[in-house]
Scaffold this motif. Structure first.
Motif, PDB file in Angstrom:
ATOM      1  N   SER A 181     -10.186  -8.006  -0.815  1.00  0.00           N
ATOM      2  CA  SER A 181      -9.915  -6.598  -0.549  1.00  0.00           C
ATOM      3  C   SER A 181     -10.336  -6.223   0.874  1.00  0.00           C
ATOM      4  O   SER A 181      -9.635  -5.487   1.574  1.00  0.00           O
ATOM      5  CB  SER A 181     -10.658  -5.729  -1.568  1.00  0.00           C
ATOM      6  N   LYS A 189      -0.615  -8.086   0.760  1.00  0.00           N
ATOM      7  CA  LYS A 189      -0.425  -8.690  -0.562  1.00  0.00           C
ATOM      8  C   LYS A 189      -1.292  -9.939  -0.738  1.00  0.00           C
ATOM      9  O   LYS A 189      -1.590 -10.659   0.215  1.00  0.00           O
ATOM     10  CB  LYS A 189       1.044  -9.078  -0.760  1.00  0.00           C
ATOM     11  N   SER A 244      -8.907  -4.073 -10.267  1.00  0.00           N
ATOM     12  CA  SER A 244      -8.711  -2.676  -9.875  1.00  0.00           C
ATOM     13  C   SER A 244      -9.960  -2.091  -9.222  1.00  0.00           C
ATOM     14  O   SER A 244      -9.858  -1.292  -8.286  1.00  0.00           O
ATOM     15  CB  SER A 244      -8.330  -1.833 -11.097  1.00  0.00           C
ATOM     16  N   GLU A 249      -4.382  -3.365  -6.394  1.00  0.00           N
ATOM     17  CA  GLU A 249      -3.455  -2.964  -7.457  1.00  0.00           C
ATOM     18  C   GLU A 249      -2.605  -4.156  -7.879  1.00  0.00           C
ATOM     19  O   GLU A 249      -2.084  -4.888  -7.036  1.00  0.00           O
ATOM     20  CB  GLU A 249      -2.543  -1.838  -6.964  1.00  0.00           C
ATOM     21  N   ILE A 250      -2.494  -4.353  -9.193  1.00  0.00           N
ATOM     22  CA  ILE A 250      -1.641  -5.426  -9.713  1.00  0.00           C
ATOM     23  C   ILE A 250      -0.198  -4.936  -9.698  1.00  0.00           C
ATOM     24  O   ILE A 250       0.193  -4.098 -10.514  1.00  0.00           O
ATOM     25  CB  ILE A 250      -2.066  -5.831 -11.137  1.00  0.00           C
ATOM     26  N   LYS A 251       0.593  -5.470  -8.763  1.00  0.00           N
ATOM     27  CA  LYS A 251       1.988  -5.053  -8.641  1.00  0.00           C
ATOM     28  C   LYS A 251       2.866  -5.775  -9.652  1.00  0.00           C
ATOM     29  O   LYS A 251       3.806  -5.201 -10.201  1.00  0.00           O
ATOM     30  CB  LYS A 251       2.503  -5.313  -7.218  1.00  0.00           C
ATOM     31  N   LEU A 275      -1.084  -8.976  -5.981  1.00  0.00           N
ATOM     32  CA  LEU A 275      -2.000  -7.862  -5.775  1.00  0.00           C
ATOM     33  C   LEU A 275      -1.702  -7.179  -4.448  1.00  0.00           C
ATOM     34  O   LEU A 275      -1.294  -7.833  -3.487  1.00  0.00           O
ATOM     35  CB  LEU A 275      -3.451  -8.362  -5.769  1.00  0.00           C
ATOM     36  N   GLU A 276      -1.923  -5.880  -4.401  1.00  0.00           N
ATOM     37  CA  GLU A 276      -1.726  -5.135  -3.151  1.00  0.00           C
ATOM     38  C   GLU A 276      -2.970  -4.335  -2.820  1.00  0.00           C
ATOM     39  O   GLU A 276      -3.565  -3.689  -3.697  1.00  0.00           O
ATOM     40  CB  GLU A 276      -0.529  -4.196  -3.275  1.00  0.00           C
ATOM     41  N   LYS A 277      -3.374  -4.363  -1.552  1.00  0.00           N
ATOM     42  CA  LYS A 277      -4.526  -3.577  -1.105  1.00  0.00           C
ATOM     43  C   LYS A 277      -4.099  -2.110  -1.017  1.00  0.00           C
ATOM     44  O   LYS A 277      -3.129  -1.780  -0.348  1.00  0.00           O
ATOM     45  CB  LYS A 277      -4.974  -4.073   0.265  1.00  0.00           C
ATOM     46  N   ILE A 278      -4.830  -1.244  -1.708  1.00  0.00           N
ATOM     47  CA  ILE A 278      -4.469   0.170  -1.730  1.00  0.00           C
ATOM     48  C   ILE A 278      -5.435   0.987  -0.865  1.00  0.00           C
ATOM     49  O   ILE A 278      -6.462   0.481  -0.412  1.00  0.00           O
ATOM     50  CB  ILE A 278      -4.438   0.721  -3.166  1.00  0.00           C
TER      51      ILE A 278
END
Length: 278
Positions: A181, A189, A244, A249-251, A275-278
Motif C-alpha cells: 500500500s 494495481k 481493505s 481495494e479488491i477490484k 488490488l488497487e491503491k485507494i
C-alpha cells in the motif's frame, strides 16, 4: 512418502543442489548446442514451481496486461522475482521509460538475473533481500514481518506477487500488505495470488480423501505442519478485511482451479486478486 514430502525434508540449499545435478546433462547439451538463449536460465538453476518456465512467464505477462492493466511505461515491482520468469517476457513489453525492480530472498537467482538481464536491459534491476523462509532460506534470522522495502512511498504503478503469499505466514503477510500500500501510487494495481478458503474451497477440502491443506488454524490452513511456509491458504473472512484495512481495494477475485473449479474458466491454478491503491 511422496516426492513432495521427500523434497520438504531437504534443506533449501540441498534442494537446489539436487536439481542442478539432476538437470546437468540437459543443461550441458543445451549450452553446447546453443538451444538456450543468454537470458534463459539453465533448468538446474530454476528453483520455483514446475512447468514450462518460458511459457508460464509469457502467460503471466499476458495476465498482467489483460487482468491487471499493466502498461509499457509502468514502474513495476516484482516481489519474489525468482530467477527471472516474469522479468524475461517483460523485457519485450516494458519500454525505455519504464522501470522494473525484482527482489527475492534466494541470492543465486538474483545474482544470475543481475548478471544476465541487467546489462542488456539497464532499466531492469535485481536486489537480494536476506529474509528467513522455511522453503527457501534458513540461513538468516531476518524476518519478513519486520522488513521495510528500500523504495520511497508511491514508487510503483504495478506490483506483482505470484506464489509469494502462498509461502508466507500471517505476520509476514500483514507487513507486506502494508508495504504494498505504501509503495503503490494512488490508483496503482497489485496482481497477487493466494490460496483462499471460502465456503466452496472448504467444502472441496472436506470432501477430499487427501486434502492438500489438512491442518486448520484460526485464520489459515497449512499443507505441512513441519514446513509451515511450504503452502499456506488463508480464510476469506480474514484476508479480505485485512487487505481493505491496508487501503487496498479488491477490484477482482479470479478463483483458481486448485479447489475443484473448472480450469477452463479460471485465470490460474491459484486464486488471483487484483488490488488497487485507494
Amino acid at each position: 512418502m511422496n516426492k513432495r514430502q521427500i523434497y520438504y525434508l531437504l534443506s533449501p540449499k540441498l534442494r537446489r543442489l539436487v536439481r542442478r545435478m539432476y538437470y546437468f546433462p540437459i543443461d550441458l547439451y543445451e549450452k553446447i548446442s546453443h538451444k538456450r538463449d543468454d537470458i534463459t536460465p539453465p533448468k538446474g538453476k530454476i528453483f520455483i514451481g514446475p512447468g514450462d518456465f518460458l511459457k508460464i512467464g509469457e502467460k503471466l505477462k499476458n495476465d498482467f496486461i489483460q487482468y491487471g492493466g499493466l502498461l509499457p511505461h509502468h514502474y513495476v515491482l516484482d516481489i519474489g522475482c525468482g530467477i527471472g520468469r516474469i522479468a524475461i517476457p517483460l523485457t519485450k513489453y516494458l519500454n525505455s521509460n519504464s522501470k522494473y525492480e525484482g527482489i527475492d530472498i534466494v541470492k543465486e537467482g538474483i545474482d544470475w538475473c543481475q548478471k544476465k538481464i541487467n546489462p542488456k536491459y539497464p532499466n531492469f534491476n535485481f536486489t537480494h533481500i536476506d529474509l528467513q523462509n522455511d522453503l527457501y532460506n534458513l540461513e538468516t534470522q531476518n524476518k519478513a514481518s519486520e522488513f521495510k522495502f528500500h523504495f520511497p512511498d508511491s514508487s510503483f504503478d504495478f506490483i506483482i506477487l505470484t506464489s509469494v503469499f502462498t509461502h508466507m505466514q500471517e505476520a509476514d503477510v500483514i507487513n507486506y500488505l502494508g508495504e504494498i500500500s505504501r509503495l503503490l501510487k494512488k490508483g496503482g494495481k497489485c496482481f497477487v495470488t493466494f490460496f483462499i478458503i471460502d465456503e466452496h474451497a472448504k467444502s472441496f477440502l472436506n470432501s477430499s480423501s487427501k486434502p492438500f491443506f489438512p491442518f486448520e488454524f484460526d485464520h489459515y490452513y497449512l499443507h505441512n505442519e513441519k514446513v509451515k511456509d511450504a503452502n499456506i491458504a488463508y480464510k476469506s473472512d480474514y484476508i479480505f478485511p485485512l487487505i481493505s484495512s491496508k487501503g487496498l481495494e479488491i477490484k477482482f477475485h479470479h478463483k483458481g482451479w486448485w479447489c475443484g473449479n473448472d480450469k477452463n474458466n479460471c485465470v490460474d491454478f491459484q486464486d488471483v486478486l487484483i488490488l488497487e491503491k485507494i
